[in-house]
Design an enzyme around this catalytic site. Sequence first.
Site, PDB file in Angstrom:
ATOM      1  N   SER A  82       0.792  -1.220   0.000  1.00  0.00           N
ATOM      2  CA  SER A  82       0.000   0.000   0.000  1.00  0.00           C
ATOM      3  C   SER A  82       0.833   1.283   0.000  1.00  0.00           C
ATOM      4  CB  SER A  82      -0.940  -0.068   1.200  1.00  0.00           C
ATOM      5  OG  SER A  82      -1.901   0.923   1.117  1.00  0.00           O
ATOM      6  N   ASP A 303      -2.029   1.386  -3.400  1.00  0.00           N
ATOM      7  CA  ASP A 303      -2.931   0.304  -3.839  1.00  0.00           C
ATOM      8  C   ASP A 303      -4.366   0.801  -3.960  1.00  0.00           C
ATOM      9  OD1 ASP A 303      -3.314   0.601  -1.137  1.00  0.00           O
ATOM     10  OD2 ASP A 303      -3.630  -1.519  -0.733  1.00  0.00           O
ATOM     11  N   ALA A 400      -8.226   9.635   9.340  1.00  0.00           N
ATOM     12  CA  ALA A 400      -7.824  10.948   8.821  1.00  0.00           C
ATOM     13  C   ALA A 400      -6.968  10.793   7.571  1.00  0.00           C
ATOM     14  CB  ALA A 400      -7.065  11.710   9.901  1.00  0.00           C
ATOM     15  N   ARG A 533       4.686   6.259  15.829  1.00  0.00           N
ATOM     16  CA  ARG A 533       4.097   7.494  15.307  1.00  0.00           C
ATOM     17  C   ARG A 533       3.725   8.424  16.455  1.00  0.00           C
ATOM     18  NH1 ARG A 533       3.611   6.099   9.985  1.00  0.00           N
ATOM     19  NH2 ARG A 533       2.670   4.078   9.493  1.00  0.00           N
TER      20      ARG A 533
HETATM   21  C1  G16 Z   1      -2.922   0.598   6.590  1.00  0.00           C
HETATM   22  C2  G16 Z   1      -4.222   0.335   7.299  1.00  0.00           C
HETATM   23  C3  G16 Z   1      -4.794   1.637   7.807  1.00  0.00           C
HETATM   24  C4  G16 Z   1      -3.767   2.355   8.676  1.00  0.00           C
HETATM   25  C5  G16 Z   1      -2.425   2.486   7.951  1.00  0.00           C
HETATM   26  C6  G16 Z   1      -1.327   2.976   8.864  1.00  0.00           C
HETATM   27  O1  G16 Z   1      -3.161   1.433   5.498  1.00  0.00           O
HETATM   28  O2  G16 Z   1      -5.108  -0.305   6.424  1.00  0.00           O
HETATM   29  O3  G16 Z   1      -5.954   1.346   8.528  1.00  0.00           O
HETATM   30  O4  G16 Z   1      -4.213   3.627   9.019  1.00  0.00           O
HETATM   31  O5  G16 Z   1      -2.016   1.231   7.463  1.00  0.00           O
HETATM   32  O6  G16 Z   1      -1.205   2.070   9.923  1.00  0.00           O
HETATM   33  P1  G16 Z   1      -0.057   2.166  10.979  1.00  0.00           P
HETATM   34  O7  G16 Z   1      -0.135   3.545  11.563  1.00  0.00           O
HETATM   35  O8  G16 Z   1      -0.345   1.088  11.979  1.00  0.00           O
HETATM   36  O9  G16 Z   1       1.246   1.978  10.256  1.00  0.00           O
HETATM   37  P2  G16 Z   1      -2.571   1.112   4.071  1.00  0.00           P
HETATM   38  O10 G16 Z   1      -3.188   2.130   3.181  1.00  0.00           O
HETATM   39  O11 G16 Z   1      -1.083   1.216   4.184  1.00  0.00           O
HETATM   40  O12 G16 Z   1      -3.041  -0.299   3.800  1.00  0.00           O
END
Ligand code: G16
Length: 562
Positions: A82, A303, A400, A533
């Site tokens: 992603s 993605d 967000a 984060r």
């Molecule tokens: C994924 C998850 C999201 C999340 C993001 C960041 O997004 O599907 O729900 O907000 O990761 O997650 P984290 O802060 O735990 O790294 P994506 O778009 O990368 O699939």
Amino acid sequence: MSFSPNKSPTKAAHEHALLLNAIAAGANEYPKPEHVNYTYGTAGFRTLATKLPSVLFRVGLLAVLRSKRLEGATIGVMVTASHNPEPDNGVKLVDPSGEMLDPTWEAHATALSNCPSTESLISTFTTLATHLRVDLSQPANIVYAYDTRPSGPELIKALERGFESFGESVKTNNLGVTTTPILHYVVKATNDKTGTYGEPTKKGYNEKMAKAFRTLIGNRGPLAPLYVDCANGVGALALQDFTATLGDVLPINPLNTSTSTQGSLNHSCGADFVKTKQALPPSIQSSGVLSKAGTRACSFDGDADRIVYYYLHESKGTFRLLDGDKIAVMVAMFLGDLIVKAKLDEEHKLEVGVVQTAYANGSSTKYLTSRNIPVSCVPTGVKHLHHAAQRYDIGVYFEANGHGTVLFSDQAIKALKSANPQSPDSANAIKNLLAFSELINQAVGDALSDMLLVETVLAHRGWGAAEWDAGYEDLPNRLVKVEVPDRSIFVATDAERKLQHPQGLQDTIDETVKKYDMGRSFVRPSGTEDCVRVYAEAKTATEAENLAVAVTDIVKFGSGQV
Ligand code: G16
């Protein structure tokens, strides 16, 4: 290691021995690298692609177990990282409803991935199959896809090797290079017994979206042109297919579409870049396409499951972000108004609710609650938001960062379908609500579907980006990635708004936050990247920045770096 099929007394035992031999052969081909510990995180496994082949093989095994456990229901596997940079890749499983894998199975995925040897993998596989009461003689059905990352095809081979271990009992459908939300759609549509969700193909997806969008736009088109930053990812290909189906109701100008240029994916573009930097991608900045007043643009991620919008302030020329919170607020208010117009009977009254995470800007939550829209806060990850949204008649969920969708409950659809319209206006509102339930991906957040949703609401309201933006003013905020030696020591609680470990750190954060006007800050380990984060917001941009710096220092101290 080998099992002896010929000496086995029964046909089933013979087949079981053949299966274990096949798994052992595959496991030998894809050994687990030493000193790597895998975790099924926020959105599956995610790390450097070079570390993933053994994981893909084992996820192949688990996908088959899950499908057999569910009597052959179709399971999805998506190979993507992603928003992560190009050298990363990842994999996640999709349950038959099109939703993320049942969280209780995440531990099984983690356990299989971490087996250090072929022997331990066979032993863990056998234990899992027994404990989970999987009838291995059942059929299995899998649909899988991958994004445009160069590492995708090799990882797909490892995944397929996992499926092949089970011989002919597994039927597979390789969708090829496609977006995450299309894969979720196809899984949901394939398992849909009513046959009403849509044809389980990319073509079926495009036709369903295009039809619902045309219905909703009516004679309002063609709309003003929209610029779409495709993050140099698979969204570029999906958008091209979709626009060919849709025609010219919405003139789309795709940008950052270099899917085969090495290193370009998510690089200085895409939804994550725009949201984190709170700035235009440099390529869009230099092209000048947004300088014409009233021009709006949006960015997909790698993605195409996330989207954020933006435009330039007409007189100041400054960058204005319309992120997942802004989308959630506009959509919730609009659907709420449509429900009022629908004038449903008392016993069929519908409620719109919004689900957010701790990253939601404080101003958005205040805006919604002050208008009596119920809001719940859950931990990061679509899997958490999706389930919380299912509790509402119409559940709007958005992170967000632009990841989200709107879920219509079965009761809501029934109420709308059986409603007796009291006037042409109420009939129109009911028709539009039903069309929204077709337009919006009911399985997962979907950049393309969300883009059409935003465009529809803007068209119905007669708004441009500035009118949409005028609803409320975001509190200035900062999101920082902090690299620490071991992010697993950071444990968050209370919908990730507080740190439980390292002990005492939250008290120090609380003391610091108190010094800032309207300050709020929290810390959580990422589930997709090797970092912690830090989010901070405050009354002014300088205060938000200073708070983020102060909390970053606390995190570094807590991780033993200073
Ligand atoms: C994924 C998850 C999201 C999340 C993001 C960041 O997004 O599907 O729900 O907000 O990761 O997650 P984290 O802060 O735990 O790294 P994506 O778009 O990368 O699939």
